[in-house]
Design an enzyme around this catalytic site. Sequence first.
Site, mmCIF file in Angstrom:
data_model
loop_
_atom_site.group_PDB
_atom_site.id
_atom_site.type_symbol
_atom_site.label_atom_id
_atom_site.label_comp_id
_atom_site.label_asym_id
_atom_site.label_seq_id
_atom_site.Cartn_x
_atom_site.Cartn_y
_atom_site.Cartn_z
ATOM 1 N N TRP A 104 -16.441 15.574 -45.508
ATOM 2 C CA TRP A 104 -15.478 15.289 -44.213
ATOM 3 C C TRP A 104 -14.010 14.979 -44.533
ATOM 4 C CZ3 TRP A 104 -17.070 17.901 -40.341
ATOM 5 C CH2 TRP A 104 -18.224 18.056 -39.982
ATOM 6 N N ASP A 174 -11.200 8.050 -40.755
ATOM 7 C CA ASP A 174 -11.846 8.647 -39.861
ATOM 8 C C ASP A 174 -13.184 7.971 -39.994
ATOM 9 O OD1 ASP A 174 -13.959 10.447 -38.933
ATOM 10 O OD2 ASP A 174 -13.454 11.869 -40.450
ATOM 11 N N LYS A 198 -21.858 9.735 -32.605
ATOM 12 C CA LYS A 198 -22.713 9.051 -33.386
ATOM 13 C C LYS A 198 -23.144 7.658 -32.738
ATOM 14 C CE LYS A 198 -21.101 11.984 -36.390
ATOM 15 N NZ LYS A 198 -21.934 13.219 -36.892
#
Lengths: 363, 363
Positions: A104, A174, A198
Amino acid sequence: MDTRVHNFSAGPAALPLPVLEQAQRELVSLPGLGMSVMEISHRGKVFTEIIESAKATLRALLRLPDNYKILFLQGGASMQFSMVPMNLLRGTGKPADYILTGVWGSKAIKEAQKEGTARTAWTGKGDGFVRVPKKSELDLDPNAAYVHFTSNETIEGVEFFAEPETGAIPLVCDASSDFLARPIPVEKYGLIYAGAQKNVGPSGLVVVIIRDDLVERVPAGLPSMLDYRVAVENDSLYNTPPTFGIYMVNLVAKWLQDTVGGLGKMEIINRKKAELLYAEIDRSGGFYKGHAAPESRSIMNVTFRLPDEALEKEFVKQAEAHGLSQLKGHRSVGGIRASIYNAIPVESVEALVAFMAEFRKGR
Amino acid sequence: MDTRVHNFSAGPAALPLPVLEQAQRELVSLPGLGMSVMEISHRGKVFTEIIESAKATLRALLRLPDNYKILFLQGGASMQFSMVPMNLLRGTGKPADYILTGVWGSKAIKEAQKEGTARTAWTGKGDGFVRVPKKSELDLDPNAAYVHFTSNETIEGVEFFAEPETGAIPLVCDASSDFLARPIPVEKYGLIYAGAQKNVGPSGLVVVIIRDDLVERVPAGLPSMLDYRVAVENDSLYNTPPTFGIYMVNLVAKWLQDTVGGLGKMEIINRKKAELLYAEIDRSGGFYKGHAAPESRSIMNVTFRLPDEALEKEFVKQAEAHGLSQLKGHRSVGGIRASIYNAIPVESVEALVAFMAEFRKGR
């Protein structure tokens, strides 16, 4: 009612059962309203109360200082990969520093490079993204517009347990896959973003927490939908937000606050779940091989390999038959990934550990 | 179960009751799955079937030619205000033509002007956005990259019933508030976008229909999340999409196909609802004064004024007491707005018309 399975999905991930049950009761009509939460104006009294409650509860959970705003935006973390450099890098003449500990972060820097100069301050790519860097390994530019890191790499299961030290340079994070998993010192951050799917709610929503002084840096002329200043000035209601998603975030935040008892309590539970799993990996005599280095092991995504791919396939198949669902690792890493976000009960992890012990005994 | 009210919200708007009831039944667990649709991977078998079904059903409803793709994106129509010129105007050296029939078209051109040259091909602003232009009034540039119009202006209640003729120049349409309300000749369009929260599903999702040759025009270097080519190549799964929203779109599309019987049938019902309301306005002897010129009257948003603001306030208040909800006009126009999207049953409109007749008799 169908029996619920043990759900280890990496995301969109399991939601707290009491939250789903309340959403179910209220789906056709909010109590006394005669309309679904999906059917009401985002500017009306009822929805205003919902979004204000969601913000207030998140603020309380995070002990958010007054000089930070909470935004609910669309496009997930991937849209933030571009919005962050558009808002904080474009036109500054400075570079941005990116710390890469997995897939990511690597995607984030690629998008940033479309907007300006984005430097790799450290990358764990060489050894397959198994750990976070030591402080001494970071090559930070003292002139950077910001430093970006990924607090938990969902695919590799590699997590930071202390923030990179950046001094006066804004720290951008992030936090998609460990947001609200434990208390964090928010005052160390300039900006935190987290895709909801999530720990926070359904997909299609990203929570952004931004310090006031960063809002003031936003350059003129950005597309309105991508401009943090517009989002702040309109209190996340520049256009119609994902109202159902925000309603769900409110329920999840209240569950964390009232049922779990806050982020400190949540951390204790999360660490217990992670320890149960890593203990089974460690006592398996190499049958289960953890991907992450011990000091960087994620408490959200537990990633491991089996001796060969055929066994991994068999593991996933037999696990499914035992009601242990969505354990297959990400296609880019392979192996097994057990995602044990906030909503995963200890019982699910215990069931998985028991299955793992049983599975390896047969070999 | 609470009694459902008559819901005239302009958006997020009423959803078909059978759709909400199915979503409610399945909210904690899709049949036999043991997980909510919000808790499963967007790349797994179950969700793949849902998104493919949503696309196939929309394709059938619209009789979509093979050279068009359906995309599910985030950010609503407002994000498309920027994505359209980023993808189709940037770097072309051409202007884009905008036809302005209300507030939304005016917002769209402002965003386009950040990306390149956007011309006003016609504006109805001078007379308060009460009608669509005649063909002879359009000032179209033969060299335009595209022509943009808003098929239905939600705030003013002004609707096109024939597409602007643009020859070989691609026609781009914001169809947010009349998408799926009636059959349209899709082959006349280059790109159609529609925020879901009127006729298609919950907010947080925008449906984009794009002709293949426009995808090929997309310039290099766009943010991945804003690049139509990336969305097409990844079949709307470049990142995690709003999975619950897409699930709802699938249910709504199936309801339109199976219960209503398609867009032709839907149009007959929608026209009947609109006629009932406009007939009451027209026979009220000027007590109710329609905003739109008769030939441009929207069949989705019926906008009208009362003799004064105090009466309008009283109208909304008494209507609420009669179970007629969310009738207040947009703050920028005032007055009353009855939004009668696909999911609003004829009975709700009949109840409103009866109330309107009763209300004016007392004055």
